[in-house]
Scaffold this motif. Sequence first.
Motif, PDB file in Angstrom:
ATOM      1  N   ALA A  57       1.029  -1.185   0.296  1.00 42.37           N
ATOM      2  CA  ALA A  57      -0.095   0.038   0.097  1.00 42.37           C
ATOM      3  C   ALA A  57       1.069   1.369  -0.392  1.00 42.37           C
ATOM      4  O   ALA A  57       0.567   2.372  -0.541  1.00 42.37           O
ATOM      5  CB  ALA A  57      -1.145  -0.207   1.013  1.00 42.37           C
ATOM      6  N   ALA A  58       1.679   1.392   0.524  1.00 33.47           N
ATOM      7  CA  ALA A  58       2.819   2.336   0.392  1.00 33.47           C
ATOM      8  C   ALA A  58       3.372   2.913  -0.769  1.00 33.47           C
ATOM      9  O   ALA A  58       3.482   3.901  -1.093  1.00 33.47           O
ATOM     10  CB  ALA A  58       4.212   2.103   1.882  1.00 33.47           C
ATOM     11  N   LEU A  59       4.098   1.447  -1.050  1.00 35.41           N
ATOM     12  CA  LEU A  59       4.349   1.719  -2.793  1.00 35.41           C
ATOM     13  C   LEU A  59       3.669   2.178  -3.566  1.00 35.41           C
ATOM     14  O   LEU A  59       3.749   2.992  -5.081  1.00 35.41           O
ATOM     15  CB  LEU A  59       4.889   0.409  -2.955  1.00 35.41           C
ATOM     16  N   GLU A  60       2.469   1.647  -3.542  1.00 35.27           N
ATOM     17  CA  GLU A  60       1.251   1.778  -4.272  1.00 35.27           C
ATOM     18  C   GLU A  60       1.184   3.485  -4.458  1.00 35.27           C
ATOM     19  O   GLU A  60       0.665   4.224  -4.930  1.00 35.27           O
ATOM     20  CB  GLU A  60       0.126   1.407  -3.888  1.00 35.27           C
ATOM     21  N   GLU A  61       1.065   4.189  -3.065  1.00 36.49           N
ATOM     22  CA  GLU A  61       0.575   5.605  -2.872  1.00 36.49           C
ATOM     23  C   GLU A  61       1.669   6.080  -3.452  1.00 36.49           C
ATOM     24  O   GLU A  61       1.250   7.537  -3.425  1.00 36.49           O
ATOM     25  CB  GLU A  61       0.164   5.687  -1.506  1.00 36.49           C
ATOM     26  N   TYR A  62       2.887   5.845  -2.990  1.00 41.73           N
ATOM     27  CA  TYR A  62       4.096   6.904  -2.528  1.00 41.73           C
ATOM     28  C   TYR A  62       4.844   6.503  -3.668  1.00 41.73           C
ATOM     29  O   TYR A  62       5.954   7.237  -4.022  1.00 41.73           O
ATOM     30  CB  TYR A  62       4.640   6.842  -1.044  1.00 41.73           C
ATOM     31  N   GLY A  63       4.983   5.266  -4.196  1.00 37.94           N
ATOM     32  CA  GLY A  63       6.110   5.118  -5.958  1.00 37.94           C
ATOM     33  C   GLY A  63       7.039   5.096  -5.291  1.00 37.94           C
ATOM     34  O   GLY A  63       6.849   4.285  -3.853  1.00 37.94           O
ATOM     35  N   PRO A  64       7.795   5.164  -6.172  1.00 39.61           N
ATOM     36  CA  PRO A  64       9.705   3.802  -5.627  1.00 39.61           C
ATOM     37  C   PRO A  64       9.589   4.806  -4.321  1.00 39.61           C
ATOM     38  O   PRO A  64       9.598   5.326  -3.893  1.00 39.61           O
ATOM     39  CB  PRO A  64      10.011   4.171  -6.432  1.00 39.61           C
ATOM     40  N   LEU A  65      10.159   4.546  -3.143  1.00 40.45           N
ATOM     41  CA  LEU A  65      10.755   3.916  -1.808  1.00 40.45           C
ATOM     42  C   LEU A  65      11.870   3.282  -1.540  1.00 40.45           C
ATOM     43  O   LEU A  65      12.188   1.572  -1.954  1.00 40.45           O
ATOM     44  CB  LEU A  65      10.109   4.100  -0.885  1.00 40.45           C
ATOM     45  N   SER A  66      12.932   3.919  -0.680  1.00 44.15           N
ATOM     46  CA  SER A  66      14.379   3.319  -0.194  1.00 44.15           C
ATOM     47  C   SER A  66      12.984   2.425   1.124  1.00 44.15           C
ATOM     48  O   SER A  66      12.564   2.301   1.129  1.00 44.15           O
ATOM     49  CB  SER A  66      14.840   4.132   0.397  1.00 44.15           C
ATOM     50  N   GLU A  69      13.464   4.415   3.908  1.00 43.93           N
ATOM     51  CA  GLU A  69      11.513   5.394   4.537  1.00 43.93           C
ATOM     52  C   GLU A  69      10.443   4.295   4.492  1.00 43.93           C
ATOM     53  O   GLU A  69       9.746   5.000   4.902  1.00 43.93           O
ATOM     54  CB  GLU A  69      11.154   6.010   2.245  1.00 43.93           C
ATOM     55  N   ILE A  70      10.267   3.356   3.585  1.00 49.59           N
ATOM     56  CA  ILE A  70       9.439   2.491   3.815  1.00 49.59           C
ATOM     57  C   ILE A  70       8.957   1.983   5.465  1.00 49.59           C
ATOM     58  O   ILE A  70       8.251   2.135   6.021  1.00 49.59           O
ATOM     59  CB  ILE A  70       9.465   0.714   2.922  1.00 49.59           C
ATOM     60  N   GLY A  71      10.375   1.800   6.085  1.00 54.22           N
ATOM     61  CA  GLY A  71      10.475   1.394   7.791  1.00 54.22           C
ATOM     62  C   GLY A  71       9.889   2.657   8.210  1.00 54.22           C
ATOM     63  O   GLY A  71       8.569   2.311   9.372  1.00 54.22           O
ATOM     64  N   ARG A  72      10.335   4.086   7.583  1.00 49.31           N
ATOM     65  CA  ARG A  72      10.287   4.983   9.121  1.00 49.31           C
ATOM     66  C   ARG A  72       8.360   5.572   8.304  1.00 49.31           C
ATOM     67  O   ARG A  72       8.084   5.785   9.280  1.00 49.31           O
ATOM     68  CB  ARG A  72      10.699   6.203   7.894  1.00 49.31           C
ATOM     69  N   ARG A  73       7.415   4.966   7.332  1.00 52.15           N
ATOM     70  CA  ARG A  73       6.672   5.556   7.404  1.00 52.15           C
ATOM     71  C   ARG A  73       5.648   4.670   7.399  1.00 52.15           C
ATOM     72  O   ARG A  73       4.745   4.607   7.855  1.00 52.15           O
ATOM     73  CB  ARG A  73       5.858   4.881   5.328  1.00 52.15           C
ATOM     74  N   LEU A  74       5.903   3.194   8.011  1.00 53.24           N
ATOM     75  CA  LEU A  74       4.977   2.052   8.202  1.00 53.24           C
ATOM     76  C   LEU A  74       5.270   2.008   9.594  1.00 53.24           C
ATOM     77  O   LEU A  74       4.694   1.488  10.367  1.00 53.24           O
ATOM     78  CB  LEU A  74       5.146   1.151   7.625  1.00 53.24           C
ATOM     79  N   GLY A  75       6.694   2.716  10.852  1.00 51.54           N
ATOM     80  CA  GLY A  75       7.042   2.215  12.090  1.00 51.54           C
ATOM     81  C   GLY A  75       8.020   0.968  11.819  1.00 51.54           C
ATOM     82  O   GLY A  75       7.329   0.337  13.082  1.00 51.54           O
ATOM     83  N   VAL A 108      12.742  -0.103  -4.092  1.00 49.06           N
ATOM     84  CA  VAL A 108      11.796  -0.564  -4.500  1.00 49.06           C
ATOM     85  C   VAL A 108      10.429  -0.055  -5.028  1.00 49.06           C
ATOM     86  O   VAL A 108      10.078   1.057  -4.816  1.00 49.06           O
ATOM     87  CB  VAL A 108      11.313  -1.069  -2.752  1.00 49.06           C
ATOM     88  N   THR A 109      10.014  -0.695  -5.638  1.00 49.14           N
ATOM     89  CA  THR A 109       8.586  -0.429  -6.855  1.00 49.14           C
ATOM     90  C   THR A 109       7.931  -1.790  -6.670  1.00 49.14           C
ATOM     91  O   THR A 109       8.461  -2.975  -6.170  1.00 49.14           O
ATOM     92  CB  THR A 109       9.079  -0.491  -8.145  1.00 49.14           C
ATOM     93  N   VAL A 110       6.712  -1.814  -6.971  1.00 49.27           N
ATOM     94  CA  VAL A 110       5.782  -2.510  -6.653  1.00 49.27           C
ATOM     95  C   VAL A 110       5.668  -3.097  -8.328  1.00 49.27           C
ATOM     96  O   VAL A 110       5.622  -2.089  -9.107  1.00 49.27           O
ATOM     97  CB  VAL A 110       4.739  -2.229  -6.223  1.00 49.27           C
ATOM     98  N   THR A 111       5.221  -4.167  -7.861  1.00 42.66           N
ATOM     99  CA  THR A 111       5.296  -4.616 -10.000  1.00 42.66           C
ATOM    100  C   THR A 111       4.029  -4.856 -10.005  1.00 42.66           C
ATOM    101  O   THR A 111       2.578  -4.976  -8.955  1.00 42.66           O
ATOM    102  CB  THR A 111       6.105  -6.093  -9.756  1.00 42.66           C
ATOM    103  N   THR A 112       3.714  -5.400 -11.243  1.00 42.14           N
ATOM    104  CA  THR A 112       1.636  -5.779 -11.434  1.00 42.14           C
ATOM    105  C   THR A 112       1.219  -7.259 -10.760  1.00 42.14           C
ATOM    106  O   THR A 112       0.819  -7.344 -10.101  1.00 42.14           O
ATOM    107  CB  THR A 112       2.076  -6.179 -12.901  1.00 42.14           C
ATOM    108  N   ASP A 113       2.349  -7.997 -10.599  1.00 39.76           N
ATOM    109  CA  ASP A 113       1.705  -8.879  -9.345  1.00 39.76           C
ATOM    110  C   ASP A 113       1.543  -8.342  -8.034  1.00 39.76           C
ATOM    111  O   ASP A 113       0.701  -8.774  -7.556  1.00 39.76           O
ATOM    112  CB  ASP A 113       3.069 -10.486  -9.786  1.00 39.76           C
ATOM    113  N   GLY A 114       2.288  -7.878  -7.472  1.00 41.64           N
ATOM    114  CA  GLY A 114       2.129  -6.810  -6.958  1.00 41.64           C
ATOM    115  C   GLY A 114       1.144  -6.093  -6.047  1.00 41.64           C
ATOM    116  O   GLY A 114      -0.144  -6.349  -5.432  1.00 41.64           O
ATOM    117  N   ARG A 115       0.611  -5.206  -7.430  1.00 36.41           N
ATOM    118  CA  ARG A 115      -1.227  -4.728  -7.368  1.00 36.41           C
ATOM    119  C   ARG A 115      -1.462  -6.055  -7.410  1.00 36.41           C
ATOM    120  O   ARG A 115      -3.320  -5.582  -6.754  1.00 36.41           O
ATOM    121  CB  ARG A 115      -1.030  -3.967  -8.502  1.00 36.41           C
TER     122      ARG A 115
END
Length: 160
Positions: A57-66, A69-75, A108-115
Amino acid sequence: MSNSYDGGMTDTDDALQPPARLRVLASWQASKVSTLGARLTARRMPLTARADFAVLAALEEYGPLSQAEIGRRLGLDRNDVNGILNRLEGRQQVDRRTDPANRRRNIVTVTTDGRQYLEEVQQHADAVQDELLVGLDAAERQQLHALLAKLLDSHQPQPA
Protein backbone atom coordinates in the motif's frame (compact mmCIF):
# COMPACT_ATOMS: atom_id res chain seq x y z
CA MET A 1 -21.60 6.49 26.57
CA SER A 2 -20.99 8.60 29.62
CA ASN A 3 -17.58 10.14 30.17
CA SER A 4 -17.88 9.85 33.92
CA TYR A 5 -17.83 6.93 36.27
CA ASP A 6 -21.15 5.86 37.77
CA GLY A 7 -20.52 3.40 40.57
CA GLY A 8 -24.09 2.15 40.70
CA MET A 9 -25.18 -1.07 39.01
CA THR A 10 -28.53 -1.28 37.24
CA ASP A 11 -30.77 -4.26 36.67
CA THR A 12 -29.73 -4.29 33.00
CA ASP A 13 -25.99 -4.59 33.75
CA ASP A 14 -24.47 -7.83 32.53
CA ALA A 15 -22.81 -9.60 35.45
CA LEU A 16 -19.85 -10.43 33.18
CA GLN A 17 -19.14 -6.86 32.09
CA PRO A 18 -15.85 -5.27 33.07
CA PRO A 19 -16.06 -2.54 35.71
CA ALA A 20 -17.59 0.76 34.65
CA ARG A 21 -14.33 2.54 35.51
CA LEU A 22 -12.76 0.66 32.59
CA ARG A 23 -15.70 0.85 30.20
CA VAL A 24 -15.66 4.69 30.25
CA LEU A 25 -11.97 4.92 29.31
CA ALA A 26 -11.44 5.65 25.61
CA SER A 27 -8.03 3.95 25.82
CA TRP A 28 -9.61 0.77 27.20
CA GLN A 29 -12.32 0.79 24.52
CA ALA A 30 -9.75 1.39 21.77
CA SER A 31 -7.66 -1.50 23.06
CA LYS A 32 -10.67 -3.83 23.00
CA VAL A 33 -11.62 -2.75 19.47
CA SER A 34 -8.00 -3.24 18.37
CA THR A 35 -7.94 -6.75 19.83
CA LEU A 36 -11.23 -7.59 18.13
CA GLY A 37 -9.96 -6.21 14.82
CA ALA A 38 -6.77 -8.27 15.10
CA ARG A 39 -8.77 -11.44 15.77
CA LEU A 40 -11.08 -10.82 12.84
CA THR A 41 -8.11 -10.05 10.59
CA ALA A 42 -6.27 -13.20 11.69
CA ARG A 43 -9.25 -15.31 10.65
CA ARG A 44 -9.11 -13.94 7.10
CA MET A 45 -5.41 -13.57 6.40
CA PRO A 46 -2.06 -14.66 7.79
CA LEU A 47 0.21 -12.27 9.64
CA THR A 48 2.55 -12.11 6.64
CA ALA A 49 -0.30 -10.86 4.43
CA ARG A 50 -0.90 -7.96 6.84
CA ALA A 51 2.74 -6.88 6.64
CA ASP A 52 2.76 -7.36 2.86
CA PHE A 53 -0.39 -5.24 2.61
CA ALA A 54 1.19 -2.34 4.49
CA VAL A 55 4.35 -2.33 2.35
CA LEU A 56 2.52 -2.72 -0.94
CA ALA A 57 0.00 0.00 0.00
CA ALA A 58 2.87 2.39 0.78
CA LEU A 59 4.54 1.66 -2.54
CA GLU A 60 1.29 2.05 -4.45
CA GLU A 61 0.46 5.37 -2.80
CA TYR A 62 3.90 6.98 -2.63
CA GLY A 63 5.66 5.35 -5.58
CA PRO A 64 9.22 4.01 -5.43
CA LEU A 65 10.71 4.24 -1.95
CA SER A 66 13.95 3.30 -0.29
CA GLN A 67 13.81 0.49 2.24
CA ALA A 68 14.56 3.02 4.98
CA GLU A 69 11.66 5.25 3.89
CA ILE A 70 9.26 2.29 3.91
CA GLY A 71 10.32 1.56 7.48
CA ARG A 72 9.88 5.19 8.55
CA ARG A 73 6.46 5.55 6.93
CA LEU A 74 5.18 2.30 8.45
CA GLY A 75 7.00 2.45 11.78
CA LEU A 76 8.82 -0.80 11.04
CA ASP A 77 12.34 -1.87 11.93
CA ARG A 78 14.66 -2.05 8.91
CA ASN A 79 15.28 -5.76 9.52
CA ASP A 80 11.54 -6.41 9.42
CA VAL A 81 11.25 -4.39 6.20
CA ASN A 82 14.07 -6.40 4.68
CA GLY A 83 12.33 -9.68 5.53
CA ILE A 84 9.04 -8.50 4.07
CA LEU A 85 10.77 -7.28 0.91
CA ASN A 86 12.65 -10.57 0.55
CA ARG A 87 9.33 -12.42 0.64
CA LEU A 88 7.64 -10.03 -1.80
CA GLU A 89 10.63 -10.00 -4.13
CA GLY A 90 10.71 -13.81 -4.12
CA ARG A 91 7.13 -13.76 -5.42
CA GLN A 92 7.94 -11.03 -7.98
CA GLN A 93 5.57 -8.61 -6.20
CA VAL A 94 8.23 -5.93 -5.74
CA ASP A 95 11.36 -4.97 -7.60
CA ARG A 96 14.38 -3.85 -5.59
CA ARG A 97 17.20 -2.03 -7.37
CA THR A 98 20.26 -0.11 -6.27
CA ASP A 99 19.61 3.63 -6.25
CA PRO A 100 21.86 5.10 -8.98
CA ALA A 101 22.11 8.35 -6.97
CA ASN A 102 23.22 6.53 -3.80
CA ARG A 103 24.65 3.06 -4.36
CA ARG A 104 24.31 2.26 -0.63
CA ARG A 105 20.53 2.14 -0.73
CA ASN A 106 17.86 0.21 -2.59
CA ILE A 107 14.79 1.64 -4.27
CA VAL A 108 11.71 -0.56 -4.17
CA THR A 109 8.81 -0.50 -6.62
CA VAL A 110 5.63 -2.53 -6.75
CA THR A 111 5.15 -4.83 -9.74
CA THR A 112 2.00 -5.82 -11.61
CA ASP A 113 1.88 -9.04 -9.56
CA GLY A 114 2.26 -6.96 -6.41
CA ARG A 115 -0.64 -4.71 -7.38
CA GLN A 116 -2.80 -7.75 -8.03
CA TYR A 117 -1.87 -9.25 -4.64
CA LEU A 118 -2.56 -5.90 -2.97
CA GLU A 119 -6.10 -5.92 -4.43
CA GLU A 120 -6.68 -9.48 -3.14
CA VAL A 121 -5.54 -8.57 0.36
CA GLN A 122 -7.56 -5.32 0.19
CA GLN A 123 -10.71 -7.40 -0.32
CA HIS A 124 -9.94 -9.33 2.88
CA ALA A 125 -9.20 -6.09 4.76
CA ASP A 126 -12.48 -4.57 3.55
CA ALA A 127 -14.41 -7.66 4.70
CA VAL A 128 -12.77 -7.40 8.13
CA GLN A 129 -13.72 -3.73 8.39
CA ASP A 130 -17.31 -4.54 7.44
CA GLU A 131 -17.45 -7.23 10.11
CA LEU A 132 -15.78 -5.04 12.75
CA LEU A 133 -18.00 -2.03 12.07
CA VAL A 134 -21.25 -3.95 11.51
CA GLY A 135 -23.02 -2.01 14.28
CA LEU A 136 -22.41 1.35 12.59
CA ASP A 137 -24.19 2.86 9.60
CA ALA A 138 -22.24 4.61 6.82
CA ALA A 139 -22.42 8.05 8.44
CA GLU A 140 -21.29 6.68 11.80
CA ARG A 141 -18.38 4.89 10.11
CA GLN A 142 -17.28 8.16 8.49
CA GLN A 143 -17.61 9.96 11.82
CA LEU A 144 -15.57 7.27 13.60
CA HIS A 145 -12.82 7.48 10.96
CA ALA A 146 -12.76 11.28 11.21
CA LEU A 147 -12.57 11.23 15.01
CA LEU A 148 -9.85 8.59 15.09
CA ALA A 149 -7.83 10.48 12.46
CA LYS A 150 -8.20 13.69 14.47
CA LEU A 151 -7.09 11.95 17.64
CA LEU A 152 -4.08 10.34 15.95
CA ASP A 153 -3.12 13.60 14.23
CA SER A 154 -3.15 15.41 17.58
CA HIS A 155 -0.42 13.07 18.82
CA GLN A 156 1.90 13.30 15.81
CA PRO A 157 5.33 14.78 16.45
CA GLN A 158 5.39 18.41 15.45
CA PRO A 159 8.09 19.53 12.97
CA ALA A 160 10.95 21.42 14.62
